[in-house]
Design a protein around this motif. Structure first.
Motif, PDB file in Angstrom:
ATOM      1  N   UNK A  28       0.754  -1.143  -0.302  1.00  0.00           N
ATOM      2  CA  UNK A  28       0.095   0.291   0.689  1.00  0.00           C
ATOM      3  C   UNK A  28       0.368   0.467  -0.188  1.00  0.00           C
ATOM      4  N   UNK A  34      -1.769   4.893   0.761  1.00  0.00           N
ATOM      5  CA  UNK A  34      -2.045   3.931   1.991  1.00  0.00           C
ATOM      6  C   UNK A  34      -3.351   4.267   2.141  1.00  0.00           C
ATOM      7  N   UNK A  35      -3.949   5.447   1.982  1.00  0.00           N
ATOM      8  CA  UNK A  35      -5.465   5.690   2.568  1.00  0.00           C
ATOM      9  C   UNK A  35      -6.474   4.978   1.862  1.00  0.00           C
ATOM     10  N   UNK A  38      -6.919   2.856   5.085  1.00  0.00           N
ATOM     11  CA  UNK A  38      -8.468   3.235   6.080  1.00  0.00           C
ATOM     12  C   UNK A  38      -9.682   3.570   5.313  1.00  0.00           C
ATOM     13  N   UNK A  42     -12.928   1.243   7.395  1.00  0.00           N
ATOM     14  CA  UNK A  42     -14.250   1.811   7.696  1.00  0.00           C
ATOM     15  C   UNK A  42     -14.846   1.200   6.773  1.00  0.00           C
ATOM     16  N   UNK A 123     -14.206  -0.520  16.700  1.00  0.00           N
ATOM     17  CA  UNK A 123     -12.653   0.053  16.223  1.00  0.00           C
ATOM     18  C   UNK A 123     -12.511   0.009  17.021  1.00  0.00           C
ATOM     19  N   UNK A 209      -8.611   0.081  14.358  1.00  0.00           N
ATOM     20  CA  UNK A 209      -7.433   1.199  14.611  1.00  0.00           C
ATOM     21  C   UNK A 209      -6.598   0.682  14.450  1.00  0.00           C
ATOM     22  N   UNK A 212      -5.800  -0.114  10.473  1.00  0.00           N
ATOM     23  CA  UNK A 212      -4.946   0.633  10.101  1.00  0.00           C
ATOM     24  C   UNK A 212      -3.541   1.477  10.471  1.00  0.00           C
ATOM     25  N   UNK A 213      -3.407   1.182  11.411  1.00  0.00           N
ATOM     26  CA  UNK A 213      -2.187   1.601  11.625  1.00  0.00           C
ATOM     27  C   UNK A 213      -0.448   0.638  11.202  1.00  0.00           C
ATOM     28  N   UNK A 216      -0.350   0.561   7.417  1.00  0.00           N
ATOM     29  CA  UNK A 216       0.568   1.513   6.925  1.00  0.00           C
ATOM     30  C   UNK A 216       2.145   1.555   7.777  1.00  0.00           C
ATOM     31  N   UNK A 217       2.148   2.018   9.335  1.00  0.00           N
ATOM     32  CA  UNK A 217       3.302   2.617   9.929  1.00  0.00           C
ATOM     33  C   UNK A 217       4.432   1.876   9.481  1.00  0.00           C
ATOM     34  N   UNK A 267      -4.994   0.414  21.392  1.00  0.00           N
ATOM     35  CA  UNK A 267      -4.430   1.576  20.550  1.00  0.00           C
ATOM     36  C   UNK A 267      -3.128   2.443  20.787  1.00  0.00           C
ATOM     37  N   UNK A 270      -0.965   0.318  18.609  1.00  0.00           N
ATOM     38  CA  UNK A 270      -0.920   1.484  16.942  1.00  0.00           C
ATOM     39  C   UNK A 270      -0.042   3.150  17.957  1.00  0.00           C
ATOM     40  N   UNK A 273       3.909   2.087  17.481  1.00  0.00           N
ATOM     41  CA  UNK A 273       4.165   1.646  16.015  1.00  0.00           C
ATOM     42  C   UNK A 273       3.984   3.114  15.448  1.00  0.00           C
TER      43      UNK A 273
ATOM     44  N   UNK C 145      -0.031  10.325   1.075  1.00  0.00           N
ATOM     45  CA  UNK C 145      -0.720   9.009   0.935  1.00  0.00           C
ATOM     46  C   UNK C 145      -0.219   8.838   2.466  1.00  0.00           C
ATOM     47  N   UNK C 150      -0.119   7.304   8.236  1.00  0.00           N
ATOM     48  CA  UNK C 150       0.633   7.390   9.648  1.00  0.00           C
ATOM     49  C   UNK C 150       0.081   8.056  10.574  1.00  0.00           C
ATOM     50  N   UNK C 153      -3.334   6.903  11.621  1.00  0.00           N
ATOM     51  CA  UNK C 153      -3.905   5.705  12.594  1.00  0.00           C
ATOM     52  C   UNK C 153      -3.391   6.230  14.458  1.00  0.00           C
ATOM     53  N   UNK C 156      -4.622   8.759  16.238  1.00  0.00           N
ATOM     54  CA  UNK C 156      -6.077   8.343  16.888  1.00  0.00           C
ATOM     55  C   UNK C 156      -5.680   7.188  17.857  1.00  0.00           C
ATOM     56  N   UNK C 157      -4.364   6.138  17.745  1.00  0.00           N
ATOM     57  CA  UNK C 157      -3.568   4.760  18.235  1.00  0.00           C
ATOM     58  C   UNK C 157      -4.409   6.085  19.728  1.00  0.00           C
ATOM     59  N   UNK C 160      -7.171   6.668  22.022  1.00  0.00           N
ATOM     60  CA  UNK C 160      -7.828   5.927  22.177  1.00  0.00           C
ATOM     61  C   UNK C 160      -6.979   5.568  23.070  1.00  0.00           C
ATOM     62  N   UNK C 161      -6.030   5.678  23.301  1.00  0.00           N
ATOM     63  CA  UNK C 161      -4.823   4.955  24.347  1.00  0.00           C
ATOM     64  C   UNK C 161      -5.797   6.129  25.968  1.00  0.00           C
TER      65      UNK C 161
END
Lengths: 433, 274, 493
Positions: A28, A34-35, A38, A42, A123, A209, A212-213, A216-217, A267, A270, A273, C145, C150, C153, C156-157, C160-161
């Motif tokens: 990706x 990458x998106x 995401x 979703x 999520x 979540x 997604x992380x 991509x990451x 979370x 992510x 990462x 992109x 990056x 996510x 958002x991570x 969430x944490x």
């Protein structure tokens, strides 16, 4: 903190899901999509909800089928709108995945009466609970999620290994790939299908979540570490496993330092990462921001060292044989820098290129050799720029001075040949051999 | 073998204070790849000036760096003797056609009116007078009939003419045009040429990035030969010759190019004086 | 002025259709679900909701309508700047801000759920997110992109944490925080609606004041820079407005769906117009209408999350626009293509007939057989038949018995024009192939639009020299240069 077998299972499930995502994520990132990760993660919501509504249960198979269908539909829709509407890709994606997400939310609300399901669990996932839901395999109690994500990892691994060559060429140059007979479109759809399937396989355990992380990451971080695709795949998997482990560890430890209880593992994974990415972003040997700065700085120092040697060589060239050694302030004055000169004098002395005598410095024999090489390069460049390129009246000295630091013996030879092995430079100074 | 780099036009010897454009020591690097290296250049007033060189020679970058669109590693620019920032109103710019999205929801007249935005100023809308002016500019490039066409419905040459009209609307003294002849039809090519001649006849200076060597002698008065560095600049009849073209387009550059690539990686440390 | 009138005229039908669809849709959808409910009570429900008789509904419907308006307006520039997905990233990036603000406020004052600090926290983190995207783009070799993904996510991570910590806190009640993710339209307060109204006002004023500047930055930022506009600051202002709408819209529709409100109305508006000003208002209207209808429908029907219904309404507008849009709608483009295809076939037939009559000049013959015509070109039977029927209807050709066709008097005139243009183009391409290889606009109706008169005169001379007899002996004297020829403005496609 107490580390129990439950924590081990949590980390294992997380690592398996993360690695499955990371493998696909590399492509990706390389394909600049990458998106899409995401968007798809979703957009699978309605697929899930429909599967729930039809079967009334949280079985994996219907969910998988639903997700794959929606994943492919999403890809088609995004491409269709992209092509038909003249909107740019980002806007097409935005339209499609938010719409599907909205449909998913509505359907889930309808399904909520029948199935225990709320959008939050999509999520965040519930990775903390996965070790409790086990099946018996080979006489062992193994969490269901570990099996699902393990299988998904196997499938993705098989995909990237079997299609390694094809994926490489279609990611690098889809047009070329098509002319060579690889169908870039088919691979694209397989990739997107796998992304959707991976999202679903992971959704139950780790939540979208983290998907997604992890899509991509790790891939992006690996891209900053290496230029080889094979290594990139390996590094991304290592990063993803590391994030899973450190993520869970910090989820159960870090909040307690501040007087909180533990927090969401997904979370935190992510976030870890992301932190790993920041480290790579700054310190990656080749592409890191900080590493590049350090390299720049070292290169600058090396040039100052070169300049000191060149300056001393010229000094010896002009001065009588028994001239006094050059004191530091004079070198600093000539080079118009202070601290770098001091640093490099220390370094040149350490490497035995210069010698301290009577409060000043002279070149050692090896220093003289190095200085001679520099001056030779310098004067050859002057000859080249003037005699070959015709830049006599401009500031040839300045340019020669810029280039001399990058001139190895091979380039010296070439220059010497092109300029006809001159003995003197345009300023009539001898070119040392 | 050696020759001098001329910094003046054919008729008068312009001092730097009068020259439309004076560039000193201009160096530009993109991601540490040098694109332009040590350009010294003074351009004469009231002439049509071609900037010529092979692909990747930094022709567009030259214009963009003069206009401040690309950061300069070093060098100074002066427009009619003053800094570019203070002389902006004297400078018109025609970017490459591919640089914008032609699906954008505006019509030809809207695009041309953009040339007047600075004149209109903050917050005030485009009024009837401005639209009239924009229409006049479109008329000059033979596009008045297309004023209300959406720009995506124009052919490539027509789009190029719209861009020219936008620069005309600015009413500048010095125009920079980035490949206006690229991919246009014959009618547009002729329209652009007659426009350039007209601009010249009222004393404007046009700097045009050009890729067609054949037409340089017929279209232009002055030529700037560029290939990472300035090969030569001067009146077409004296500078535009085979030897210079060879220098610009090929041969004997490998060593220098190699050195330039290496040099671009260096940090800026003060150099010593010999 | 003329243009605006034209726009309204062209779109009047479509606008009417939209309004009608909305009205019918809103009156039927509850009816379906309500099933056997008496129409009276249904009507009273409708009246209650859409006439704002109920205070709560009044607040919610007004709030969402205004939010849709604000998002639609600023979303126009977001989409045109090709940054649609940046809004996705920065709305996700708000989550840690919300959670952090909640935790801090709970620790400080005991009550974490104060709107203003939460919104400020959200705004700070979405700005941070935007800056992170810029930093990754600028200092690494990753593309846009990846940078967006990056930041989205990871932030958002983090969110969430932090949320996880907040919900497990002893003090404070974090139960309502998740409304920022999914939205809680139905529980909108008057103060929330007021805040949204303020935002909408700011967005509308900014879009009017900076219309010219924003449109220039979106179209050609470099050019704006050469004119001395502070492009970076204008860009930042645009993004700041996007952030403002996002954080204000968060608790109304949630952080994922607020993205939809920013993107979808603007994307829908593009199908209807070629003018930015019209697109701006249309987008605002689509947004407002989506908010109005969506929240209305969800107020009528229990169990429908309002945010999702609003977005779905917007999506329906999008689909409708994509199909029926008067500027770039699929139907419109399809019709154009169909028309063009027909025109090409018409012209081909005219040319065939003209060329046939050139070789068979006797006036008396009743025309060429259709079967013979078919072999002159790769006609399919049905296409040829349809074309003949069409041209016959236009009275450009005469159809005789025994399946013979010939040009009529007026058809001969039209065919002459077609043949002349075609031959001029051919001559041009042959003689000037080196000048403009394949770039010329061959579909231009009049060669004069693309080539200048002098060149055309030259071509005509050449053409006449070659085909002297035939074209000169043409029965009609038509001025080659066309007196009004290229003076006629071509307004429509």
């Amino acid at each position: 903190m107490e580390w129990t077998f439950i924590d081990t299972w949590i980390v294992l499930v997380g690592a398996l899901s993360a690695a499955a995502c990371a493998l696909l994520g590399n492509y990706l990132v390389l394909r600049r999509m990458s998106m899409m990760g995401d968007a798809i993660s979703h957009a699978v919501l309605p697929g899930l909800a429909i599967a729930f509504l039809i079967t009334g249960s949280r079985d994996s198979l219907p969910m998988l089928v639903g997700a794959i269908i929606v994943g492919v539909v999403t890809t088609f829709m995004i491409q269709g709108i992209d092509r038909l509407s003249g909107l740019d890709r980002g806007a097409s994606m935005g339209v499609v995945f938010t719409t599907l997400f909205a449909i998913g939310l509505i359907l889930i609300r309808q399904a909520a009466d029948h199935v225990d399901l709320d959008p939050s669990c999509v999520l965040y996932g519930a990775i903390e609970l996965t070790p409790l839901d086990t099946v018996e395999l080979f006489g062992q109690e193994i969490p269901q999620a570990a099996i699902t994500s393990g299988l998904m990892l196997m499938v993705n691994l098989a995909f990237v290994i079997v299609f390694f060559k094809e994926l490489k060429i279609t990611s690098f140059d889809p047009a070329l790939a098509t002319t060579m007979g690889f169908n870039a479109n088919v691979l694209h759809y397989i990739l997107m299908t796998l992304v959707a399937a991976t999202t679903i396989a992971a959704f139950e355990s780790v939540g979208s979540i983290l998907v997604i992380a992890m899509l991509i990451v790790p891939g992006a971080a690996a891209h900053l570490m290496t230029d080889r695709l094979g290594w990139m795949l390996i590094i991304s998997v290592v990063f993803s496993v590391l994030s899973a482990f450190l993520g869970h560890l910090s989820a159960i430890t870090i909040p307690t330092w501040f007087g909180f209880q533990d927090t969401s593992t997904a979370g935190m994974m992510a976030l870890i990462a992301g932190l790993l990415f920041v480290v790579v972003f700054l310190f990656s040997p080749r592409y890191g921001v900080f590493s590049r700065m350090v390299n720049q700085f070292l290169l600058g120092l090396r040039i100052v060292g070169d300049d000191i040697l060149g300056f001393l060589y010229r000094y010896h060239e002009l001065a009588p044989a028994n001239a006094a050694p050059v004191p530091v302030p004079e070198i600093q004055n000539a080079l118009q820098t202070d601290i770098p000169v001091k640093v490099m004098i220390w370094n040149l002395r350490r490497t035995g290129l210069i010698l301290r005598q009577n409060g000043g410095y002279t070149l050692t024999p090896s220093g003289k050799k190095a200085g001679k090489g520099l001056i030779r390069s310098h004067r050859l460049w002057e000859s080249y720029l003037c005699n070959v390129m015709g830049y006599c009246n401009t500031d040839v000295h300045r340019h020669a001075h810029q280039f001399e630091h990058f001139t190895d013996t091979k380039l010296q030879e070439e220059l010497s040949q092109v300029t006809g092995n001159p003995d003197y430079d345009p300023h009539n100074r001898k070119i040392p051999m | 073998m050696a020759h001098t780099r001329k910094t003046a036009g054919s008729k008068k010897n312009y001092t730097q204070a009068q020259a439309p454009l004076c560039v000193k020591d201009l160096t530009v690097a993109y991601h540490r790849k040098p694109v332009l290296w040590d350009i010294d250049l003074t351009l004469p007033e009231g002439q049509l000036i071609a900037v010529v060189g092979p692909n990747g020679a930094g022709k567009s970058t030259f214009i963009k760096s003069v206009l401040g669109l690309v950061p300069r590693a070093s060098g100074a620019i002066s427009i009619y003797g003053k800094s570019y920032e203070s002389q902006r109103h004297l400078v018109g710019y025609v970017p490459q056609r591919e640089s914008v999205d032609w699906d954008f929801p505006v019509n030809a007249l809207d695009v041309v009116a953009m040339g007047l935005y600075r004149q209109i100023g903050w917050f005030r809308p485009v009024n009837k007078n401005h639209r009239k002016k924009a229409l006049d500019s479109l008329e000059k490039v033979g596009m008045a009939n297309y004023a209300y066409r959406q720009i995506s419905q124009l052919s490539g040459g027509q789009q190029q003419r719209v861009f020219l009209a936008r620069a005309l609307a600015q009413d500048a003294r010095l125009y920079f045009m980035d490949e206006p002849f690229a991919g246009v039809d014959a009618a547009t090519e002729r329209a652009i040429i007659s426009l350039l001649k007209e601009l010249k006849s009222v004393g404007k200076t046009c700097v045009v990035v050009h890729h067609d060597l054949q037409t340089v002698p017929t279209y232009f008065d002055h030529v700037v030969l560029l290939n990472m560095r300035l090969v030569d600049a001067g009146p077409v009849e004296t500078v535009f010759n085979e030897e210079n073209l060879k220098k610009t387009y090929g041969g004997r550059l490998t060593l220098l190019t190699h050195a330039l690539n290496e040099y671009a990686k260096t940090p800026q440390f003060p150099s010593n004086t010999d | 002025m003329r243009n605006r009138a034209k726009f309204i005229h062209r779109n009047l039908l479509s606008i009417l259709i939209i309004v009608a669809t909305v009205l019918i849709g809103t009156s039927f959808s509850p009816a379906v679900s309500a099933g056997n409910l008496a129409t009276d009570s249904l009507r009273s429900d409708l009246v209650r909701v859409f006439m704002f008789q109920d205070y709560n509904t009044r607040v919610v419907v007004t709030g969402t309508t205004l939010l849709g308006l604000a998002a639609g307006l600023i979303g126009t520039f977001l989409v045109l700047r090709k940054r649609a997905l940046l809004s996705d990233t920065l709305s996700h990036a708000t989550l840690p801000g919300i959670a952090l603000a909640f935790i801090l406020m709970t620790l400080v004052s005991g009550d974490g759920k104060q709107l203003l600090p939460l919104i400020i926290g959200a705004a700070i983190f979405s700005v941070l997110g935007t800056l992170s995207v810029l930093a990754i783009q600028r200092f690494s070799r990753l593309k846009d992109d990846a940078a967006l993904g990056i930041v989205l996510s990871v932030y958002f991570g983090l969110g969430v944490a932090l949320m996880g910590m907040a919900t497990r806190m002893d003090a404070g009640n974090a139960a309502g925080l998740s409304s920022f993710i999914y939205g809680k339209t139905a529980s909108m307060l008057f103060s929330d609606a007021l805040l949204i109204a303020g935002t909408a006002l700011v967005a509308a004023i900014a879009c009017i004041l900076f219309f010219k500047e924003f449109s220039m930055v979106c179209f050609d930022a470099d050019y704006g820079m050469t004119q001395g506009w502070p492009v970076a600051r204008l860009d930042f202002l645009m993004m700041a407005l996007v952030i403002l709408v996002t954080v204000i819209g968060l608790q109304a529709v949630g952080l994922i769906l607020v993205v939809a409100l920013l993107i979808i109305p603007a994307a829908s508006a593009r199908f209807w117009t070629f003018r930015l000003r019209n697109m701006l208002w249309l987008s605002g209207a689509f947004g407002a209408l989506s908010g109005f209808v969506g929240s209305g429908v969800s107020a009528l029907m229990a169990n429908l999350p309002a945010g999702a219904v609003i977005v779905l309404t917007a999506s329906l507008f999008f689909i409708f626009s994509m199909v029926f849009g008067s500027a770039r709608g699929l139907l419109h483009i399809g019709m154009d293509r169909l028309r063009l295809g027909r025109k090409i076939m018409d012209e081909n037939l005219l040319r065939d007939l003209f060329e046939w009559s050139e070789t068979n000049p006797n006036e008396g013959t009743p025309g060429i057989e259709i079967s013979a015509l078919k072999h002159r070109r790769s006609w399919t039977q049905s296409a040829l038949k349809k074309t003949i029927r069409r041209l016959h209807r236009q009275k450009t050709i005469n159809v005789y018995s025994e399946n013979r066709v010939n040009l009529s008097k007026s058809g001969r005139l039209a065919a002459f024009e077609v043949v002349r243009r075609h031959r001029l183009w051919e001559t041009y391409l042959i003689t000037h192939a080196d000048v403009a290889p394949g770039i010329v606009d061959l579909s231009a109706d009049r060669i004069e639009h693309v080539l200048e008169p002098e060149l055309i005169r030259q071509l005509e001379e050449k053409l006449e020299a070659e085909t002297k007899e035939k074209l000169l002996s043409s029965p009609h004297t038509i001025s080659f240069t066309g007196a009004d020829g290229h003076r006629t403005p071509k307004m429509t496609r």
